[in-house]
Design an enzyme around this catalytic site. Structure first.
Site, PDB file in Angstrom:
ATOM      1  N   GLY A 348      40.396  36.657  34.955  1.00  0.00           N
ATOM      2  CA  GLY A 348      40.688  37.902  35.720  1.00  0.00           C
ATOM      3  C   GLY A 348      39.805  38.835  35.911  1.00  0.00           C
ATOM      4  N   SER A 349      40.213  40.051  36.044  1.00  0.00           N
ATOM      5  CA  SER A 349      39.118  41.209  36.486  1.00  0.00           C
ATOM      6  C   SER A 349      38.068  41.543  35.203  1.00  0.00           C
ATOM      7  CB  SER A 349      40.234  42.445  36.698  1.00  0.00           C
ATOM      8  OG  SER A 349      40.811  42.292  38.012  1.00  0.00           O
ATOM      9  N   THR A 350      38.434  40.912  34.032  1.00  0.00           N
ATOM     10  CA  THR A 350      37.602  41.240  32.884  1.00  0.00           C
ATOM     11  C   THR A 350      35.879  40.820  33.167  1.00  0.00           C
ATOM     12  OG1 THR A 350      37.890  39.220  32.016  1.00  0.00           O
ATOM     13  CG2 THR A 350      39.013  41.053  31.274  1.00  0.00           C
ATOM     14  N   VAL A 351      35.962  39.948  34.513  1.00  0.00           N
ATOM     15  CA  VAL A 351      34.310  39.471  34.819  1.00  0.00           C
ATOM     16  C   VAL A 351      33.784  40.391  35.840  1.00  0.00           C
ATOM     17  CG1 VAL A 351      34.876  37.260  33.860  1.00  0.00           C
ATOM     18  CG2 VAL A 351      35.356  37.764  36.374  1.00  0.00           C
ATOM     19  N   LYS A 352      34.466  41.155  36.349  1.00  0.00           N
ATOM     20  CA  LYS A 352      33.956  42.127  37.504  1.00  0.00           C
ATOM     21  C   LYS A 352      32.685  42.926  37.118  1.00  0.00           C
ATOM     22  CE  LYS A 352      38.410  42.676  40.160  1.00  0.00           C
ATOM     23  NZ  LYS A 352      39.429  43.518  40.344  1.00  0.00           N
TER      24      LYS A 352
END
Length: 624
Positions: A348-352
């Site tokens: 999810g958004s942890t790689v943004k």
């Protein structure tokens, strides 16, 4: 007179005949014994001579069991060790009936029960001589002292014996030569004498003991009834921990001078080696307590977390639910699953932050406060939310905005994204516990569609990872843009070279922006820790069920962060599987939809706050 002479002659003749018979008998016995003495060396006994059979019976193979090595944490605290115990083994064929009442008292069990057990054992044809009546007895157990005292007691034991009547020598000879039938006669007599108890053996045993109970069970693993490691560290390093039992053959050696037996060592005794992990039990304890509390509070299916040092050493690896490995009656394979390493997932958004790092590195953005990203136009399936028109990179990360992230990703090439994600370690094995590790997936960029490239920028698409890989990627913030290998076992050589992924300036700038994520205006506001600077990123991803993303609320929530923001000392990644009950920050009893901000972020805060409170060095860093 003639009659008298005739009578004397007959007596003399009869006497001579008897003498002749006796002489013949003795001569026959001598011949028989002589024959036996000569032939005894040649008698076939099961295909071999008695000499050889006796020699073979004198042979012995002995084995000494190797001591299993301990598992230690980074400070030398024991995580798994061998507990020396005692067991009481009864030979039910030898125990005298008169001793049973006292034996029952020593064993601290009802006499009726003991008699029933012994009787049942005696009724079996095989294995009657081994009855483990008590086991896993600590050396301080009072039963051991009672048994030792019992062994010193002597009781009057009476037995009925058959006493065979003796016969004279002549009858013995006649019976032996079969000139007379053997008709033994005997009588029964009672013989009494004072005896000690027989058939009670105190034996030493060992049991694997795990002092930290369930807190480390999925990582440490356990051994089976054969004392062989079957999971975790116990299973992965079985050959190192188990050592090698000795095997020695003792045989009769007639040529030896003064040595009756000639020992031949087939296998030398090698005790198992200790294994020291990089785990810190204090850090592990706080992380486990926080995960357990969150899983139960949010009614999640499971939870896991990993905490790293900047150099890649693993300080904690936590999974819950977990069983106590000391309780042999309690075993659920799912509770020994190390989800940190074995589960591949969409992060999810942890790689943004990595999307922003790459764009800044390639000079596609400036990440300054006056730079605005247009989020009013649809890109692919992502529509404008009409809440924002123009956003800074800081605001995109702070609000975890998908459309803003994709807008930035559109300026990057597939090749650059693939190369960077590969350098970060996604889709590559870590080599920590290879037998259980799932290295995830990173498809080659030539197979990507436009949708794949866009979804990759916010944690979906052609990439899946495990939690340990995700945490490792965040090490760039603690190493000026470089990434080291992870380390779990001390004493095992690892690649000490770091992979430079981003520049120092780029990494520091995005780290400053992630500090804003953990603020009252950011999605990670519930990860704030009073007195410390914290940076990180929340994430929420739909779970894949039966091959499809679930649209009915089954989600994973994440938070990955580091503290302090400058010169980080701890990097932590948290994951909760399908939390079902989450509550508002200002209204603790008001239920809201579960996301990384209101579930996983709380785990980070509770675990890290306790860890920082016991680490004086971080407090000094925070004040600078």
């Amino acid at each position: 007179m003639k009659r008298l002479k005739k009578g004397l002659f007959q007596k003399s003749q009869n006497y001579s005949r008897r003498q002749l018979v006796i002489q013949i008998i003795f001569a026959s016995l001598v011949v028989v014994f002589f024959f036996r003495i000569i032939n005894i060396y040649q008698i076939d006994a099961g295909g071999i001579s008695i000499q050889k059979k006796a020699s073979k019976q004198a042979e012995l193979t002995s084995s000494v069991q190797a001591r299993r090595g301990d598992i230690l944490d980074r400070h030398g605290d024991v995580l798994a060790s061998n507990l020396i115990l005692k067991k009481i083994n009864l030979d039910s064929t030898q125990i005298q009936t008169a001793f049973i009442p006292k034996l029952a008292q020593a064993l601290m069990m009802p006499e009726k029960k003991l008699r029933k057990i012994i009787k049942k054992k005696l009724s079996k044809h095989a294995g009657r001589k081994n009855l483990i009546i008590k086991q896993n007895l600590r050396l301080t157990n009072p039963i051991l002292e009672k048994i030792k005292a019992l062994k010193k007691i002597r009781l009057k034991i009476c037995k009925i014996k058959r006493k065979k009547k003796q016969i004279n020598f002549l009858d013995t000879v006649l019976i032996f030569t079969k000139l007379k039938a053997d008709k033994p006669t005997d009588s029964r007599v009672e013989a009494c004498k004072r005896e000690q108890i027989k058939g009670v053996r105190l034996q030493t045993d060992t049991r694997r003991y795990y002092p930290k109970s369930a807190a480390l069970a999925p990582l440490i693993g356990r051994i089976n009834h054969n004392k062989k490691g079957i999971s975790g560290i116990e299973g992965e390093f079985e050959s190192i921990l188990a050592g090698q039992n000795s095997l020695t053959h003792l045989g009769f050696n007639s040529d030896s001078q003064g040595a009756y037996f000639n020992p031949i060592v087939h296998k030398a005794l090698k005790h198992g080696q200790d294994i020291q992990l990089t785990i810190d039990t204090n850090v592990q304890f706080h992380a486990y307590a926080a995960i357990k509390k969150a899983v139960e509070k949010h009614e999640a299916n499971s939870g896991s977390a990993i905490i790293l040092k900047p150099n890649g050493e693993i300080l904690a690896m936590v999974n819950y639910p977990a069983d106590d490995p000391n309780n042999k009656a309690l075993y659920n394979p799912k509770h020994y699953r190390n989800r940190v390493l074995s589960d591949k997932l969409d992060p999810g958004s942890t790689v943004k932050p990595f999307t922003m790092l790459l764009a800044l590195e390639k000079k596609k953005i400036t990440a300054k406060d006056d730079e605005l990203i247009d989020v009013t136009k649809r890109i692919g399936h992502l529509k404008p939310d009409k809440k924002y028109k123009y956003m800074t990179v800081k605001k995109i990360l702070q609000k975890s905005h998908n459309l803003g992230t994709v807008n930035v990703a559109e300026r990057l090439t597939k090749e650059d994204l693939y190369d960077t994600w590969s350098k970060l370690g996604f889709g590559r094995p870590l080599g920590l516990i290879p037998s259980i590790e799932n290295s995830g997936l990173l498809r080659y960029y030539s197979d990507w569609s436009k949708a794949d490239k866009r979804s990759l920028s916010f944690g979906y698409g052609p990439m899946q990872t495990n939690l340990a890989q995700l945490a490792r990627a965040y090490l760039v913030f603690a190493n000026d843009g470089a990434i080291p290998s992870l380390k779990l076992i001390n004493g095992i050589a690892t690649n000490k070279q770091k992979t430079q992924v981003f520049s120092k300036q780029t990494t520091h700038r995005i780290a400053e922006l992630l500090d804003a994520v953990v603020s009252l205006k950011g999605s990670g506001y519930r990860a704030r820790i009073k007195g410390y600077s914290v940076a990180g990123k929340t994430g929420t991803a739909e779970m894949v069920i039966n091959g499809r993303y679930n649209k009915n609320g089954a989600k994973r929530t994440f938070f990955t962060g580091f503290v302090p923001v400058k010169k980080p000392k701890y990097i932590m990644a948290v994951r909760l599987d399908y939390p079902k009950k989450c509550y508002a920050y200002y209204k603790p009893y008001s239920k809201i939809s579960c996301k990384g901000s209101n579930s996983a972020a709380i785990v980070f805060k509770e675990a890290m706050e306790n860890i920082l409170n016991s680490d004086q060095s971080v407090k000094l860093l925070a004040k600078k």
